[in-house]
Design an enzyme around this catalytic site. Structure first.
Site, PDB file in Angstrom:
ATOM      1  CB  ALA A 275      -0.937   0.002   1.218  1.00  0.00           C
TER       2      ALA A 275
ATOM      3  CB  SER B  12       4.684   2.480  -4.089  1.00  0.00           C
ATOM      4  OG  SER B  12       4.667   1.080  -4.304  1.00  0.00           O
TER       5      SER B  12
ATOM      6  CB  ILE C 123      -1.971  -0.075  -8.171  1.00  0.00           C
ATOM      7  CG1 ILE C 123      -1.835   0.290  -9.655  1.00  0.00           C
ATOM      8  CG2 ILE C 123      -3.321  -0.716  -7.913  1.00  0.00           C
ATOM      9  CD1 ILE C 123      -1.784  -0.903 -10.581  1.00  0.00           C
TER      10      ILE C 123
ATOM     11  CG  ASP D  68       9.651  -8.987   3.803  1.00  0.00           C
ATOM     12  OD1 ASP D  68       9.268  -9.290   2.650  1.00  0.00           O
ATOM     13  OD2 ASP D  68      10.842  -9.049   4.159  1.00  0.00           O
ATOM     14  CG  LEU D  69       3.401 -10.037   1.197  1.00  0.00           C
ATOM     15  CD1 LEU D  69       2.835  -9.255   0.027  1.00  0.00           C
ATOM     16  CD2 LEU D  69       2.384 -11.034   1.711  1.00  0.00           C
TER      17      LEU D  69
ATOM     18  CE1 TYR E 171      12.444 -17.198 -11.526  1.00  0.00           C
ATOM     19  CE2 TYR E 171      14.190 -15.958 -12.616  1.00  0.00           C
ATOM     20  CZ  TYR E 171      13.042 -15.986 -11.852  1.00  0.00           C
ATOM     21  OH  TYR E 171      12.484 -14.803 -11.398  1.00  0.00           O
TER      22      TYR E 171
END
Length: 304
Positions: free
Chosen positions: A37, A39, A41, A88-89, A192
């Site tokens: 939240a 920054s 969007i 912190d996800l 990757y």
């Protein structure tokens, strides 16, 4: 995506702003969590939800940056109800602490907006040893949602108000690996690919919302779960065009999130994908129920 200025069935288009799609909506009495939240969007989503009267809890990695955003919003909306909590996800420990801190606030929870994300990062592992994009965009939000579900169910039951979970995905989900999700090679650097890994994580956002929706229906719980594309294609492709004011980009990008979170037309709609504040069809793999169930079990094992 809805071309140019043509409006879809909702009455809105890609050029509708977050304020426009929530015009006249009273969200007072509702509590919402918005991740990422501080920054872009996420900030605009927070501002517009607060403008409509919701109590917003900002989940942010940088508490100082979050406090700055909160103060800026308060200058515009002096009576806004906003709290800032660290989240912190990339760290399950941080996600668990956020959920614990939120629980200590003794607030209800009506709306959960899983907005935060990273895109096309070089290969690295999260604090828990999981590929960073998958960890941040999916696993962190999967754990957060799981930890907050009882609160949401209780809130919905006690207030007789529909709860809403909103997963911010991306049209990038269509660029996932050919198999969709590399369950056995999530952390394999040799296979990757930055874009495919991003697509994998965004595909997971849609499958997560769809599986939540299926489970809520089975339980008879009055909570909806939907996913959306926020309009990053507009952001990336049109930002240098003079007809589109750069300051408007977050306002446009947050529109679909705010529409799905608050608009009465979305009441009862669940397990669907939105784009430009309208219903939209995702890629085929995003509608694969078996893949969604497999992802659920895989994710549950990761957070256990």
């Amino acid at each position: 995506m809805w071309p140019f200025f043509r409006k879809g069935g909702s009455g809105f288009s890609w050029y509708s702003t977050a304020e426009e799609v929530t015009d006249g909506i009273d969200a007072s009495g509702l509590t919402a969590i918005v991740t990422g939240a501080s920054s872009g969007i996420g900030t605009e989503t927070t501002r517009v939800l607060a403008l409509r009267g919701a109590h917003v809890v900002m989940g942010v990695r940088n508490v100082s940056a979050g406090a700055t955003v909160k103060n800026e919003i308060l200058k515009e909306i002096p009576n806004a109800q906003i709290d800032v909590l660290e989240l912190d996800l990339t760290s399950m420990a941080s996600v668990r602490k956020f959920a614990s801190d939120f629980k200590a606030m003794n607030l209800p929870l009506n709306i959960l907006i899983n907005n935060a994300g990273v895109m096309a990062t070089p290969f690295s592992l999260s604090k828990d040893g999981i590929e960073l994009q998958f960890a941040t965009n999916h696993v962190g939000h999967f754990l957060l949602t799981d930890l907050l579900l009882e609160n949401m169910k209780n809130t919905s039951r006690e207030s007789n108000t529909e709860g809403r979970i909103v997963n911010v995905s991306s049209e990038g989900h269509k660029f996932a690996y050919r198999e969709g999700i590399l369950f056995d090679k999530i952390n394999d650097q040799s296979v990757y690919n930055t874009i495919a890994a991003y697509g994998q994580s965004k595909l997971s956002n849609i499958l997560h919302a769809n599986e939540l929706s299926r489970r809520f229906k089975e339980e008879g719980v009055e909570i909806t779960a939907n996913s959306l594309h926020p309009g990053s294609i507009i952001t990336n492709l049109l930002r240098h065009h003079s007809f589109l004011d750069g300051d408007m980009l977050p306002q446009l990008g947050a529109a679909t999130t705010c529409y799905v979170a608050l608009h009465p037309k979305v009441r009862g709609v669940t397990g669907r994908y939105f784009c430009d504040s309208n219903l939209y069809e995702p890629g085929a793999r995003a509608k694969d129920t078996d893949l969604g169930k497999k992802l659920w079990d895989f994710s549950m094992n990761l957070i256990s």
